[in-house]
Design a protein around this motif. Structure first.
Motif, PDB file in Angstrom:
ATOM      1  N   LEU A 129       1.092  -1.137   0.405  1.00 24.71           N
ATOM      2  CA  LEU A 129       0.153  -0.133  -0.202  1.00 24.71           C
ATOM      3  C   LEU A 129       0.558   0.984  -0.141  1.00 24.71           C
ATOM      4  N   LEU A 130       1.893   1.045   0.742  1.00 25.40           N
ATOM      5  CA  LEU A 130       2.535   2.650   0.943  1.00 25.40           C
ATOM      6  C   LEU A 130       3.544   2.599  -0.451  1.00 25.40           C
ATOM      7  N   VAL A 133       1.000   4.751  -1.870  1.00 23.23           N
ATOM      8  CA  VAL A 133       1.142   6.023  -1.503  1.00 23.23           C
ATOM      9  C   VAL A 133       2.410   6.790  -1.945  1.00 23.23           C
ATOM     10  N   VAL A 136       2.270   8.020  -5.495  1.00 28.09           N
ATOM     11  CA  VAL A 136       0.922   9.197  -4.968  1.00 28.09           C
ATOM     12  C   VAL A 136       1.535  10.556  -5.294  1.00 28.09           C
ATOM     13  N   LEU A 137       2.342  10.218  -3.329  1.00 22.69           N
ATOM     14  CA  LEU A 137       3.055  11.295  -3.047  1.00 22.69           C
ATOM     15  C   LEU A 137       4.508  11.969  -4.352  1.00 22.69           C
ATOM     16  N   GLU A 214      -6.174   1.979  -3.066  1.00 26.86           N
ATOM     17  CA  GLU A 214      -5.753   3.231  -2.301  1.00 26.86           C
ATOM     18  C   GLU A 214      -6.221   5.111  -2.570  1.00 26.86           C
TER      19      GLU A 214
END
Ligand SMILES: [Zn+2]
Lengths: 286, 200
Positions: A129-130, A133, A136-137, A214
């Motif tokens: 998941l990260l 993330v 996306v970040l 996400e």
């Protein structure tokens, strides 16, 4: 090689003890052998000197300075770990987006997420998941991201692109990238949510489904998101997706999820970690 | 950057990290078993535990810090690449040192030089001639470093394992595929060879 250093010009009494001297100097001999060596040492200056040399050598070896690696070693290691994780997440296809900004974010994330051993599946899910993330970040924080967004408005809509990707042999990483590029805000009748929900429920690749999770989380203000996540729960069989969905439903405070969670907690084909996560989720939502 | 902290705190608060949970010291073997199950983040604590000893081990073998850092990095890369070959319960330390030995052997075969260049060792190690205050100690260290570099690689390795890495004879035997007794004899022979060079 095995006899290479045995000196043949030693007196017989010295040669007999030659192999014992290093062990004697190291204090490794049994008492009987110690007595034997010491009896000889009392009469032999040459062997005394040898023992003294072993002892000096041992001390000097201990005194050798210890070199330390430079800080780059840790940085390089983290970058390598990141690359390997990304490769694992995208099934060994090319990296998802330009890596520069992501390395830094994820290097921090890794440290924050070191977990006790008992929650292995959770960690797998969390790390995947990260990565999403991080992607996306990386896009959000990257200086060029506004321009990227601007470019997107000129491109076909996400819905169109994803629909196209679903009918063409697009790679999993292409689909992840598409899903991860989904906007963070949308209009009420925007098809993005529907497309993402469809991806979550039908994409064959669990990592694409995780990326869809996400992306949907970012659109959580849309009233269609939470019910869609609830509805998706029984459709999922991958433990990472299941656990991530449970996390999201808890994070979104969705009590409507409780009946589905109860069913999942009873499912025989679900992993124990998933069933446990479901029960924990129920406890947090009721 | 608001998104990440929000996500993290949400997940940690609600599901991942109840404050009551206490973190137990995890064994190397348990961590490696998780790495094997594709939980690659568990390599981070193993890196923290082993990168300094492995770097030091490789430094003693090669006499070159920069090379040793690359080689040590390569060891961790191989841990990931070959994680499937780790057997549950297998002592992790022996396993990772075996990888380090292989990395070193590969390097040595690619840069075939029977014995290290003594001048180079002196310069790549931190014994600058400017360190006059410690001239006596650095001369002695340099001489010893030089003597170690002149040993055949297998003898140097056994001394390094025993003297600097804290391996006992049984562990060395496991690594080299011989008995503890044989490892002890080899270590003594290596020490004797080093003594002869050092005091010659
Ligand atoms: Zn004698």
């Amino acid at each position: 090689m095995h006899t290479s250093f045995t000196s043949h010009d030693l007196p017989a009494s010295c040669a007999a003890l030659e192999d014992l001297l290093p062990a004697y100097a190291e204090g490794e001999l049994a008492p009987a052998e110690v007595a034997q060596v010491e009896a000889h040492l009392a009469t032999c200056a040459a062997c005394q000197e040898k023992v003294a040399q072993y002892q000096t050598l041992a001390q000097d070896l201990l005194g050798l300075p210890l070199a330390c690696p430079t800080p780059e070693m840790r940085t390089d290691f983290m970058a390598m770990l990141h690359r390997e994780k990304a490769a694992l997440t995208t099934e060994n296809v090319a990296p998802i987006a330009n890596a520069e900004p992501r390395v830094e974010h994820e290097a921090k994330v890794i440290l924050m997420w070191s977990r006790p051993a008992t929650r292995q599946w959770l960690q797998v899910a969390a790390s995947i998941l990260l990565v999403a993330v991080g992607v996306v970040l990386g896009l959000v924080l990257h200086p060029g991201s506004e321009q990227l967004a601007a470019n997107q408005t000129r491109k076909p809509s996400l819905a169109t692109q994803l629909a196209t990707a679903a009918t063409q042999p697009a790679t999993a990483s292409d689909r992840i990238q598409l899903v991860s590029n989904a906007p963070t805000t949308n209009q009420q009748n925007d098809a993005t949510v529907l497309v993402l929900v469809n991806t979550l429920n039908t994409d064959p690749n669990p990592n694409v489904r995780l990326a869809a999770c996400e992306a949907l989380y970012r659109l959580r203000k849309d009233p269609r998101v939470a019910p869609a996540l609830v509805h998706s729960l029984p459709l999922q069989t991958d433990p990472n997706v299941q656990i991530t969905l449970i996390e999201l439903l808890v994070a979104l405070r969705t009590p409507e999820a409780v009946p589905q969670l109860e069913r999942l907690a009873q499912r025989r084909d679900a992993l124990p970690a998933v069933r446990q996560q479901a029960e924990q989720g129920i406890g947090l939502l009721i | 950057m608001p998104l990440l902290p929000v996500l993290l705190s949400n997940f940690q608060k609600r599901t991942l990290s109840p404050p009551t949970e206490t973190l137990v010291e995890t064994t190397d073997e348990a961590l490696m078993t998780q790495v094997q199950a594709d939980n690659l983040d568990q390599l981070v604590p193993l890196f923290e535990r082993y990168h300094q000893p492995l770097f030091s081990f490789l430094c003693r073998l090669t006499g070159d810090r920069e090379v040793s850092q690359d080689l040590a990095q390569n060891v961790f890369y191989r841990v990931l690449k070959y994680r499937a070959s780790y057997h549950a319960g297998q002592p992790f330390r022996a396993w990772i040192y075996q990888l380090a030995r292989n990395v070193h052997t590969d390097h040595w075969q690619q840069n075939r030089r029977p014995t290290a260049d003594v001048d180079q060792i002196e310069h790549t190690a931190s014994y600058g001639r400017s360190a006059l205050a410690h001239a006596a100690a650095t001369d002695r260290d340099a001489a010893l470093q030089e003597a170690l570099a002149l040993l055949p690689p297998d003898q140097r390795e056994i001394l390094v394992l025993h003297r600097f890495q804290g391996f006992d004879y049984a562990e060395i035997g496991e690594l080299l595929g011989c008995t503890a007794g044989a490892a002890r004899v080899k270590a003594h022979r290596a020490l004797e060879a080093l003594r002869k060079i050092y005091f010659s």
